[in-house]
Motif scaffolding. Structure first.
Motif, PDB file in Angstrom:
ATOM      1  N   ALA A 154       0.823  -1.211   0.000  1.00 18.02           N
ATOM      2  CA  ALA A 154       0.000   0.000   0.000  1.00 18.02           C
ATOM      3  C   ALA A 154       0.855   1.258   0.000  1.00 18.02           C
ATOM      4  N   ASP A 155       2.070   1.179   0.507  1.00 18.77           N
ATOM      5  CA  ASP A 155       2.963   2.340   0.579  1.00 18.77           C
ATOM      6  C   ASP A 155       4.014   2.330  -0.524  1.00 18.77           C
ATOM      7  N   ALA A 156       3.921   1.390  -1.451  1.00 20.07           N
ATOM      8  CA  ALA A 156       4.984   1.187  -2.433  1.00 20.07           C
ATOM      9  C   ALA A 156       4.847   2.107  -3.642  1.00 20.07           C
ATOM     10  N   VAL A 157       5.989   2.455  -4.197  1.00 13.39           N
ATOM     11  CA  VAL A 157       6.104   3.031  -5.536  1.00 13.39           C
ATOM     12  C   VAL A 157       7.140   2.169  -6.248  1.00 13.39           C
ATOM     13  N   ILE A 158       6.694   1.399  -7.240  1.00 11.72           N
ATOM     14  CA  ILE A 158       7.527   0.381  -7.875  1.00 11.72           C
ATOM     15  C   ILE A 158       8.170   0.944  -9.143  1.00 11.72           C
ATOM     16  N   MET A 513      -0.306   8.750 -10.005  1.00  8.94           N
ATOM     17  CA  MET A 513       0.132   8.958  -8.626  1.00  8.94           C
ATOM     18  C   MET A 513      -0.984   9.460  -7.719  1.00  8.94           C
ATOM     19  N   LEU A 514      -2.102   9.895  -8.291  1.00  9.34           N
ATOM     20  CA  LEU A 514      -3.243  10.351  -7.494  1.00  9.34           C
ATOM     21  C   LEU A 514      -4.285   9.258  -7.306  1.00  9.34           C
ATOM     22  N   SER A 515      -4.000   8.050  -7.770  1.00  9.50           N
ATOM     23  CA  SER A 515      -4.964   6.953  -7.718  1.00  9.50           C
ATOM     24  C   SER A 515      -4.713   6.050  -6.522  1.00  9.50           C
ATOM     25  N   GLY A 564       8.770  15.078  -7.308  1.00  8.34           N
ATOM     26  CA  GLY A 564       7.831  15.824  -6.473  1.00  8.34           C
ATOM     27  C   GLY A 564       6.519  15.091  -6.280  1.00  8.34           C
ATOM     28  N   LEU A 565       6.028  14.430  -7.345  1.00 12.35           N
ATOM     29  CA  LEU A 565       4.775  13.674  -7.222  1.00 12.35           C
ATOM     30  C   LEU A 565       4.919  12.485  -6.280  1.00 12.35           C
ATOM     31  N   ILE A 566       6.059  11.811  -6.340  1.00 16.64           N
ATOM     32  CA  ILE A 566       6.281  10.687  -5.429  1.00 16.64           C
ATOM     33  C   ILE A 566       6.304  11.188  -3.991  1.00 16.64           C
ATOM     34  N   ALA A 567       6.967  12.315  -3.763  1.00 19.64           N
ATOM     35  CA  ALA A 567       6.986  12.901  -2.417  1.00 19.64           C
ATOM     36  C   ALA A 567       5.589  13.354  -2.001  1.00 19.64           C
ATOM     37  N   PHE A 568       4.821  13.923  -2.942  1.00 18.35           N
ATOM     38  CA  PHE A 568       3.447  14.352  -2.662  1.00 18.35           C
ATOM     39  C   PHE A 568       2.606  13.162  -2.205  1.00 18.35           C
ATOM     40  N   ARG A 569       2.750  12.051  -2.911  1.00 20.43           N
ATOM     41  CA  ARG A 569       1.997  10.857  -2.531  1.00 20.43           C
ATOM     42  C   ARG A 569       2.431  10.346  -1.157  1.00 20.43           C
ATOM     43  N   THR A 574      -3.932   9.757   2.458  1.00 23.72           N
ATOM     44  CA  THR A 574      -5.244   9.577   1.838  1.00 23.72           C
ATOM     45  C   THR A 574      -5.138   9.013   0.426  1.00 23.72           C
ATOM     46  N   LEU A 575      -3.957   9.110  -0.206  1.00 27.21           N
ATOM     47  CA  LEU A 575      -3.738   8.527  -1.526  1.00 27.21           C
ATOM     48  C   LEU A 575      -3.290   7.071  -1.428  1.00 27.21           C
TER      49      LEU A 575
END
Length: 690
Positions: A154-158, A513-515, A564-569, A574-575
């Motif tokens: 749930a916290d991953a960015v692959i 990244m907003l999904s 920046g988007l990865i950091a935003f997420r 909530t994302l």
């Protein structure tokens, strides 16, 4: 050295492969119908002849269907292989024994292909001088306390990447280009980008020569690696010293873990490098063809091909299931990987009769194995014979590459009309696919691009594939790309088209990244890498496929946007919800977890066949987290969107894909006081309320 000068013992049948014991090395392989088995020992990887041939007496060296022998006092690093004879009435029995072929040990952990000639292994006759060799290497690796990362999906960015291609380009400026060690040199880059996991294209030893003849004639080779022959051995060409490939891989894993990055392996358990009836004998074919592969019911010399690669592993045969489970346990416990992505995983759901089984033993064994309980398991939930199981893959813990997400987001961003209801469903975690069966948003691996298809930049630059360089007459690769070239096919100097393409890439990335779900990006997309419209670079081990590190500077704006988007997420839980959104408030009088809109509040126009706009308000997951308001305009004109009033909170502009910079850090964000916000054509705007 001869067989008579070596001291041997019967050995043990329950030690598959080559196992070091006090007295020497125990060798063991499986072959149910073999009538004669020989173990061949070689001094070096390039030795054309064996230094000893040891025939195994079935009265001494066979237990059940396993053949075994212990050879005393053998040195560490000895090379070896098997020769096996047996019935040859292939049409009736399915057996493909060839007493002249040298076979790899399927359980070997180190392999050499220094002498390998694929065509010689497919022709009648011996191939001693051109066969691969297994190597027995003692294991004394010091992990220095390393353990897998255990980062929740749930916290991953692959980050999907190719070990070789990541550092082979001269601009990578690494000491050992194209290797596990070179990946270590690039870890600071991965840390700065902010990803949590690397998903490595196949690193199990594969056959680089496995390409069509016309492709080989162009000097091309199997680059991606979806042609595994040795499932326990790292690919020797990713190591500086092939005989040390296992430890060099471990060094890479250990270094990534020290940086807080998990390692997911792309594994190919659906087929092998041995191909179809005209393919080579490497190991499985020559030991138990009728066990390891799906064969035609009438003519057992032919293969049932559910993979498009000539053969299909018979994954739900008990022995094959055990082999594959042991393989996964080895890579998790002995190699410390954090998870696996299973290529064409639906082929693994087929029973021995080829029909899909919801209770496929191999899949449930993986799901329920306590030894694999903390490993991520990700399915490419389809095969090449029409079985498509996205949302219906057996098991509960399995995550899936969500092909529906990819297709819907691509179509919406390129301008297809009437997509907004589908976009809402995909961005909210694809509850239609997963919720009814008790699964979670983290079961959905969301992606826009992957190794198989266009890169992100090519997705906005080409309407059609351009694969002529592969030597297959542009017939290979997908035709259904859902791409849009923004007005010109391929490269252009038109500043308006280039600006639109860049904006479109930011739109695609933003929606990803907003999904809800787990985002995956393709290596190089963060710097707009192009493959010149080739959407199937499986055979292109050259600059067409390699990461060009000069793009980091050339496309710094896009790289900064991704980062920046990865950091935003990461700063917005909530994302990353791991329960499905309900449309209700968590507390009485609070803000609903999600509310859908169109240009007007609470009017999302889900039924409008011409709709190209969508907006939603996403409540913070905790009382001190900012609420988000997302507005998407894929129409050709600028539009005004109403925004909700949430006193005492104030809205601030965080993201505008039509602006420069497109993403603003919280400390520099400007307040939005109007009740409407202008959203440019083909752009996404995100507000934060605090």
């Amino acid at each position: 050295m001869s067989a008579t000068s070596l001291r041997t013992q019967p050995g043990n049948w329950d030690m598959s492969g080559a196992t070091f014991v006090d007295a020497g090395i125990n060798f063991c392989c499986f072959s149910r119908h073999a009538t004669a088995v020989e173990l061949l020992l070689f001094e070096r990887a390039d030795s054309p002849e064996p230094l000893a041939v040891i025939p195994l007496d079935p009265q001494v060296h066979r237990t059940f269907f396993f053949w075994h022998v212990l050879v005393e006092d053998l040195r560490d690093g000895i090379y070896y292989g098997w020769r096996i004879d047996g019935p040859v009435n292939t049409r009736e029995t399915g057996s493909r024994f060839d007493r002249n072929k040298l076979l790899l040990d399927p359980w070997c952990t180190t392999v050499s292909d220094l002498l390998w000639e694929r065509l010689a292994a497919a022709r009648p006759g011996g191939n001693l001088a051109t066969a691969m060799r297994s190597q027995a290497v003692r294991d004394a690796y010091d992990w220095e306390g390393d353990t897998p990362c255990h980062i929740p999906l749930a916290d991953a960015v692959i980050y999907e990447m190719h070990v070789g291609g990541f550092t082979s380009h001269p601009s990578a400026d690494t000491r050992w280009p194209g290797t596990f060690r070179a990946v270590i040199e690039k870890i600071p880059y991965l840390q700065e980008l902010g990803i949590t996991h690397v998903e490595l294209l196949p690193v199990m030893a594969f056959d680089r020569q496995d390409v069509p003849p016309q492709t080989a004639a162009l000097g091309l080779e199997n680059y991606w690696g979806y042609s595994t022959h040795s499932f326990f051995a790292p690919h020797p060409h990713y190591a500086c010293d092939p005989s040390n490939a296992r430890d060099e891989f471990r060094d890479m894993v250990k270094a990534l873990h020290q940086a807080g990055i998990g390692v997911i392996l792309d594994v190919v358990f659906n087929h092998t490098a041995e191909g179809g009836a005209d393919g080579p004998l490497i190991n499985f074919k020559g030991m138990g063809n009728e066990v390891f592969y799906h064969l035609d019911f009438v003519d057992r010399s032919q293969y049932r091909d559910y993979t498009g690669c000539g053969n299909t592993l018979n994954c739900n045969h008990p022995l094959v299931t055990r082999y594959l489970i042991d393989c996964l346990i080895y890579w998790t416990h002995q190699m410390h990987v954090d998870g696996f992505r299973f290529d064409l995983a639906s082929a693994m759901a087929r029973g021995e009769d080829g029909r899909p089984e919801h209770h496929a033993p191999v899949l449930w064994s993986i799901e329920l194995s306590p030894q694999l309980g903390r490993a991520h398991i990700i399915a490419e939930a389809w095969d090449a014979a029409g079985l498509y199981q996205v949302g219906d893959f057996p098991g509960f813990r399995w995550a899936e590459w969500n092909g529906h997400f990819r297709d819907v987001i691509r179509a919406f961003v390129r301008g297809d009309k009437g997509m907004v209801a589908q976009v809402a469903t995909r961005m909210a975690g694809s509850s239609d696919l997963y919720q009814a069966r008790g699964r979670l948003p983290s079961n959905s691996i969301n992606f826009i691009t992957c190794h198989d298809g266009f890169t992100l930049w090519d997705l906005v630059s080409y309407n059609h594939k351009h694969n002529v360089a592969n030597g297959e007459g542009n017939r290979d690769g997908h035709n259904h790309n859902l791409s849009w070239n923004c007005g010109v096919e391929g490269p252009t100097d038109d500043p308006a088209i280039l600006a639109l393409r860049r904006r479109q890439t930011r739109n695609l990335v933003s929606l990803l990244m907003l999904s809800q779900g787990v985002p995956m990006l393709l290596a190089g997309d963060e710097v707009l890498r192009s493959k010149q419209g080739n959407n199937n670079t499986y055979c292109q081990n050259n600059e067409l496929s390699w990461t060009d590190w000069r793009l980091v500077e050339d496309n710094q704006e896009m790289y900064s946007f991704w980062r920046g988007l990865i950091a935003f997420r990461r700063r917005h839980p909530t994302l990353r919800r791991n329960r499905f959104l309900t449309g209700r408030a968590a507390q009485p009088g609070g803000l609903a977890d999600i509310t859908w809109h169109g240009l007007r509040l609470h009017k999302p126009n889900f039924e409008d066949a011409s709709a190209q706009v969508l907006a939603f308000t996403l409540a913070g997951a905790t009382p001190d987290e900012e609420h988000l308001h997302v507005m998407m305009n894929m129409w050709d004109n600028d539009l005004q969107f109403e925004i909700p009033d949430l006193p005492p909170r104030q809205w601030y502009l965080a993201i505008d894909t039509a602006a420069h910079p497109a993403l603003v850090e919280p400390s520099r964000q400007q307040a939005v006081s109007a009740r409407q916000v202008a959203v440019s054509a083909h752009s996404v705007v995100v507000l934060e309320a605090r």
